[in-house]
Design an enzyme around this catalytic site. Structure first.
Site, short mmCIF file in Angstrom:
data_model
loop_
_atom_site.label_atom_id
_atom_site.label_comp_id
_atom_site.label_asym_id
_atom_site.label_seq_id
_atom_site.Cartn_x
_atom_site.Cartn_y
_atom_site.Cartn_z
N LYS A 1 41.70 49.72 46.65
CA LYS A 1 41.18 50.09 45.33
C LYS A 1 42.33 50.25 44.33
CE LYS A 1 37.13 52.15 47.44
NZ LYS A 1 36.42 53.33 47.95
N GLN B 1 36.82 59.73 47.92
CA GLN B 1 36.66 58.85 49.07
C GLN B 1 35.97 59.60 50.21
OE1 GLN B 1 37.57 55.50 49.17
NE2 GLN B 1 36.54 55.49 51.14
N ASP C 1 31.16 55.71 41.39
CA ASP C 1 30.52 55.32 42.65
C ASP C 1 29.00 55.25 42.52
OD1 ASP C 1 32.17 54.64 44.74
OD2 ASP C 1 32.61 56.72 45.32
#
Ligand code: NAP
Length: 306
Positions: free
Chosen positions: A52, A96, A119
């Site tokens: 990422k 995460q 997200d």
């Protein structure tokens, strides 16, 4: 010959479409920026986060990674998220997963400002998805829709079967397919006669987490098969059975001692489907691309460009 749905090509298209949007933001003095919170030392999470960060850097998106220790408490992590929420220079925040067992994951995800939730996991944004309102969509499901659309796979009016009901993949992809006017069935571990239900799918999405569980008797001839699974197999006999007739995969196993396998039997998929996503190189590359797209969209909203 079945059509291979090429995730790497679609990822590159999406990234090149983002470049002029990032340049337009930069022209207004706004560099999109993403904060990633990586708790502890989970090797898989570290690999995902590296991917990422690298993609952000390639695109000129500013990224920073916070690395609190494994021992962090829910309260301490909530404080860190609050600080990120308050920073005007940040467009996106990503925590995460998975988090260590002592941390209340739901509370942490709920604490991320919906405005910076790249997200698409915050209940506000899940609600927007359910209602069909604009908002960030979960990245892997959004990537699956891009793959289907950019390969001109018809969705409206077709039967779609989704195996898996997670908040991250199964549920959101089912809703996205529904909004595209598919007739959608969601299956899970308690679904009776799963092969028969799957055989109804013109589009079959497998998001289970079990190597090659979906075999020939689950597949409708001519179906489009989306294999979301990413399972590492380190048993040679199992790999040899899954990759029968694919010597290059076994050679790769012998070199590395393990191999990545989807949720769908690759031989059955190639022989029965009319289109399918390979593993790797299918759904996987889209997840990071859609994270970048969500970050740029957030930056545009916050800069008043849309
Ligand atoms: P998850 O949260 O573990 O959910 C798995 C789902 O599969 C659950 O709904 C479960 O049913 C269902 N399931 C398990 N065994 C089953 C069985 N025997 N028959 C029918 N359904 C069964 O997993 P996830 O996060 O959605 O991820 C699924 C897979 O996708 C994993 O391999 C993961 O690594 C991969 N993944 C890939 C990407 C990517 O970027 N390519 C992104 C995310 C995930 P119940 O609800 O009844 O337990």
């Amino acid at each position: 010959m079945a059509l291979v749905l090429d995730g790497n090509r679609v990822r590159d298209q999406i990234k090149s479409e983002l470049e002029p949007r990032i340049a337009a933001l930069a022209a207004q003095g706004h560099r999109p920026s993403l904060a990633v919170v990586l708790v502890g030392h989970n090797p898989a999470s570290e690999i995902y986060v590296r991917g990422k960060v690298k993609t952000s850097q390639d695109l000129g998106i500013c990224s920073e990674t916070l690395t609190p220790p494994d021992s962090i408490s829910t309260g301490e992590l909530l404080e860190q998220v609050d600080k990120l929420n308050a920073r005007p220079d940040l467009d996106g925040i990503l925590v995460q997963l998975p988090l260590p067992p002592q941390v209340d994951t739901r509370r942490v995800l709920l604490a991320v400002s919906p405005d910076k939730d790249v997200d698409g996991f915050h209940p506000c944004n899940v609600g927007r998805l359910v209602a069909g309102m604009p908002g960030p969509r979960a990245c892997t499901p959004a990537g699956i829709l891009e793959l289907l659309k950019r390969h001109h796979i018809p969705i409206a009016g077709r039967r779609a079967v989704v195996v898996g009901r997670s908040d991250i993949v199964g549920k959101p992809v089912a809703l996205l397919l529904l909004h595209e006017h598919a007739t959608v069935t969601i299956c899970h571990s308690k679904t009776p006669d799963l092969p028969a239900v799957c055989r109804e799918g013109d589009i079959l999405v497998a998001a289970i987490g079990r190597a090659a569980m979906i075999t020939a008797d689950y597949l409708k001839p001519g179906a489009t098969v989306i294999d979301v699974g990413m399972n590492r197999v380190d048993n040679r006999a199992e790999a040899a059975c899954i990759f029968r007739g694919m010597p290059e995969k076994l050679a790769s196993f012998d070199q590395r001692g393990s191999v990545l396998v989807g949720d769908v039997d690759p031989t059955a998929m190639r022989e029965i489907a009319s289109a399918y996503t390979p593993v790797p190189g299918g759904v996987g590359p889209l997840t990071i691309a859609m994270l970048m797209a969500n970050t740029v969209a957030s930056a545009e909203r916050r800069a008043g460009l849309c």
